[in-house]
Design a protein around this motif. Structure first.
Motif, short mmCIF file in Angstrom:
data_model
loop_
_atom_site.label_atom_id
_atom_site.label_comp_id
_atom_site.label_asym_id
_atom_site.label_seq_id
_atom_site.Cartn_x
_atom_site.Cartn_y
_atom_site.Cartn_z
N ALA A 126 0.38 -1.42 -0.20
CA ALA A 126 -0.24 -0.15 -0.24
C ALA A 126 0.68 1.23 -0.48
CB ALA A 126 -1.42 0.18 1.21
N GLY A 127 0.55 2.38 -1.25
CA GLY A 127 1.73 3.60 -0.80
C GLY A 127 0.20 4.51 -1.59
N ARG A 128 0.99 6.11 -1.53
CA ARG A 128 -0.22 7.18 -2.15
C ARG A 128 0.59 7.01 -3.36
NH1 ARG A 128 0.46 12.65 1.62
NH2 ARG A 128 0.07 11.92 3.50
N ASP A 129 0.83 6.57 -4.14
CA ASP A 129 1.20 6.57 -5.54
C ASP A 129 0.93 5.82 -6.29
OD1 ASP A 129 3.12 8.89 -4.73
OD2 ASP A 129 5.20 7.79 -4.69
N ARG A 130 0.38 5.06 -7.10
CA ARG A 130 0.28 5.07 -8.26
C ARG A 130 1.35 3.82 -8.83
NH1 ARG A 130 -2.09 8.79 -10.65
NH2 ARG A 130 -4.36 9.29 -10.23
N PRO A 131 1.03 2.29 -8.56
CA PRO A 131 1.84 1.78 -8.39
C PRO A 131 3.07 1.57 -9.81
CG PRO A 131 0.22 0.33 -8.11
CD PRO A 131 -0.05 1.57 -8.39
N GLU A 132 4.56 1.77 -10.08
CA GLU A 132 5.42 1.38 -11.43
C GLU A 132 4.64 1.08 -12.48
OE1 GLU A 132 7.81 3.89 -11.48
OE2 GLU A 132 7.94 4.44 -9.79
N LEU A 257 2.89 15.98 -11.56
CA LEU A 257 1.01 15.27 -10.98
C LEU A 257 0.42 14.61 -11.69
CD1 LEU A 257 0.13 18.96 -12.45
CD2 LEU A 257 -0.17 18.24 -9.85
N ARG A 258 0.06 13.80 -12.20
CA ARG A 258 -0.14 12.38 -12.32
C ARG A 258 0.41 11.56 -11.56
NH1 ARG A 258 -0.30 9.09 -18.74
NH2 ARG A 258 -1.85 7.45 -17.69
N GLY A 259 1.46 11.01 -11.17
CA GLY A 259 2.09 10.41 -10.00
C GLY A 259 1.33 11.03 -8.60
N LEU A 260 0.84 11.70 -8.14
CA LEU A 260 0.18 12.59 -7.40
C LEU A 260 -1.15 11.68 -6.67
CD1 LEU A 260 0.60 16.49 -6.90
CD2 LEU A 260 1.96 14.40 -5.96
N SER A 261 -0.65 11.00 -5.58
CA SER A 261 -2.16 9.87 -5.01
C SER A 261 -3.32 11.12 -5.18
CB SER A 261 -1.75 9.39 -4.04
OG SER A 261 -1.63 10.55 -2.21
N ILE A 262 -3.14 12.38 -4.56
CA ILE A 262 -4.28 12.40 -4.22
C ILE A 262 -4.70 13.50 -5.85
CG2 ILE A 262 -3.53 14.24 -2.53
CD1 ILE A 262 -2.82 16.48 -3.76
#
Length: 632
Positions: A126-132, A257-262
């Motif tokens: 689990a993490g804020r960022d989208r998976p690689e 921006l696209r990689g931000l979890s928000i």
């Protein structure tokens, strides 16, 4: 047998956990030895509940007799020592939280740790960022992983969480509307409610706390500026971001921006989660009003340049969203980002029954029979949510005189297309993401489909829609109103022969752009005149141009948008005062976010009509008093 503190902690976590049926089902599948996936990749914004979900997973794994190994990025100082972990236990469940906190941890898991696990192991990262992207690009991992984005709680689960946290029932709907189901925001609201009644004033505390969490990892001022710009517009593309920031190349910023979890993304571009957007936009508006205005001007100029292209229907939505504080469509477009998970399709046979049941619930048996009549002749469009279930529908018919339906008995000559039925299955024709999705879908049909002579829209009540429909050049057609059962329905329409689609959409864009164009002339007002002007403006507040000719513009030397902002600030001041809270609620539901009628407002407040009117009179007097104090 004594109970350990850890047992009590686990029990408290279990009691506090609500919802997440889809996520729990995904973990149940993960524990099934026959399931193809062995790795769940959970990602979501800060405070959305990832850690709480992993604690629930740990409890479920324990109940299944599976050994659990927990790695928390907050507690790891690096990769040192991780190679010594015991990963050989049969049936191991490996739970990794906040993976983004440790540089290289994701790569170490993918390359070193996970290949060493027993074949019956299960993993959640689990993490804020989208998976690689490599997780999906690698043919091996693609068969073993499942991506699980974590969003806000739905309406039912949000209310349940607030109830479990002790928030009084009369405060829950307002709190849920403010938080939109964001778990951390709901928890913060509950903390505020435990100290004092939740209100628009205390909402600022919650918003400020969320903002700190959202931007804590922004690397540079330019990155923060990009995030703030993204929050001002409906959807951000790379060329738009370049225009907003005055850059020749914003590729790296757009990728960040696209990689931000928000930040989410869809077919039209990037957009922040609702609470992040609200927090960022509100903070920029008071911290750097000139910078905020510059972004809006640059956005408007960019949209005008796109206005002659094939996507002009989409640009119109962007334009209206930019002017949401002054446009009559503002209350409807503010929820547009929430429509990203919705889709339109043909209904299944089962959904046809659902559609009829919705009509019966909201409009009665007579309307339900008419709906069945038209469904046998025309194809409805069903609106589905993220989970694929039906959430609403609309039925667009090529209307011809039909004695079976009062709506079409007396149609004028010419080709008429009528939106005969439309609704959100849960909240009918109230503003909602489903309602907005239907509206935008219809806008697209006006501009891209076969154009009839006229389009008619039907509504259960005229008053909430009069200003918005007039703003988009769909005037009221009282002669076309019709009655089904004991209810009379209102009709609005547009004549495409008089104003064709291309002219129509151009006028709408310019109308929103010029709302605040009137000059401000200084005009002194006495206290009585000032009070009369404030009361008149409260009654006109819900119309797009309702404050355009207000004497207060000259008396306070403000533009219309600034005057609206001042009204909102004074209302928040009322809400923050215990003595004025009842007055604020009457003011809010009558003028600022009005119910359909004053009778509806009284019912919404749970008050007899006479008591409601007394609270409203007090509210107007206090509002005038506070605004006079600010002006002098």
């Amino acid at each position: 047998m004594s109970t350990r503190l850890g047992d009590r902690l686990a029990a408290a976590r279990q009691r506090g956990f609500v919802g997440r049926r889809r996520e729990l089902a995904a973990f149940d599948d993960l524990l099934d030895p026959a399931a193809p996936a062995q790795v769940l990749l959970v990602h979501g914004a800060g405070g959305v509940g990832k850690t709480a979900l992993l604690h629930r997973y740990a409890a479920l794994a324990g109940q299944a007799g599976r050994p659990v190994l927990w790695l928390d990025g907050h507690e790891l100082t690096g990769l040192a020592g991780l190679d010594e972990l015991d990963l050989d236990a049969g049936g191991l469940v490996l739970l990794v939280d906040t993976v983004e906190r440790v540089p290289g941890l994701d790569r170490w898991l993918r390359r070193e740790a996970l290949p060493r696990l027993p074949a019956d192991a299960a993993v959640v990262i689990a993490g804020r960022d989208r998976p690689e992207p490599v997780w999906r690009a690698d043919p091996g991992w693609r068969e073993l992983v499942r991506l699980l984005p974590l969003g806000n709680l739905d309406h039912e689960d949000g209310l349940r969480l607030l109830a479990d946290r002790g928030v009084p029932e009369e405060e829950r709907e307002a709190a849920l509307e403010f938080t939109r189901g964001h778990p951390l925001a709901l928890a913060l609201v509950a903390d505020v409610s435990a100290q004092r009644r939740f209100s628009a004033g205390s909402a600022h505390e919650v918003m400020a706390e969320l903002l700190r969490g959202f931007v804590e990892t922004v690397p540079t001022p330019l990155h923060r500026r990009a995030l703030e710009a993204c929050a001002q517009v409906l959807a951000t593309t790379e060329p738009l971001l370049e225009a907003l920031l005055g850059l020749d190349d914003a590729g790296d910023l757009f990728s960040w921006l696209r990689g931000l979890s928000i930040v989410e993304y869809g077919a039209r571009g990037l957009f922040p989660h609702d609470l992040a957007r609200d927090a960022l936009a509100a903070e920029l508006a008071w911290r750097d009003p000139d910078g905020c205005e510059q972004i809006r001007h640059r956005a408007a100029a960019y949209y005008r340049r796109q206005f002659t292209g094939p996507a002009r229907h989409a640009v119109l939505l962007d334009f209206v969203y930019l002017h949401r504080a002054t446009s009559a469509l503002g209350p409807f477009v503010t929820g547009y980002p929430q429509t990203s998970g919705l889709s339109a399709d043909r209904p299944t046979r089962a959904e046809l029954g659902t559609i009829v049941s919705w009509v019966r619930k909201h409009e009665g048996d007579d309307s339900a029979r008419l709906c069945e009549h038209w469904l046998s002749r025309h194809q409805a469009t069903v609106i589905r949510g993220r989970d694929g279930t039906a959430a609403g529908f609309f039925l667009l018919i090529d209307a011809v005189p039909d004695r079976a339906d009062p709506a079409t008995r007396d149609l004028p000559p010419g080709r008429t297309r009528m939106v005969r039925f439309w609704m959100d299955g849960r909240c009918y024709q109230e503003p909602s993401p489903v309602q907005l999705f239907i509206t935008t879908h219809l806008f697209r049909s006006y501009l891209t489909g076969d154009c009839p002579d006229r389009t008619l829209l039907t509504f259960a009540a005229a008053e909430p829609w009069a200003a918005g429909c007039a703003h988009v050049d769909f005037p009221r057609l009282e002669s076309a109103d019709f009655t089904v059962g004991e209810h009379t329905y209102a009709v609005f329409g547009h004549d495409w022969r008089a104003v064709p689609p291309q002219i129509w959409v151009a006028r709408l864009a310019e109308r929103d752009a010029l709302i605040e164009a009137a000059p401000v002339v200084r005009q002194a007002l006495g206290e009585d005149e000032f009070g009369q002007a404030v009361r008149a403006d409260l009654r006109a507040y819900g119309r797009a141009d309702g404050l355009r000719d207000s004497p207060l513009l000259g008396a306070l030397e403000l533009g219309e948008r600034d005057l609206r902002a001042l009204f909102e600030e004074v209302a928040a001041q009322l809400a923050a005062s215990p003595r004025d809270l009842k007055a604020h609620r009457a003011l809010h539901h009558t003028f600022l976010r009005p119910a359909r009628t004053q009778a509806d407002a009284a019912a919404l407040l749970g008050l007899p009509t006479t008591t409601y009117r007394r609270h409203l009179a007090l509210a107007e007097a206090r509002f005038v008093e506070l605004l006079w104090q600010r002006a002098h």
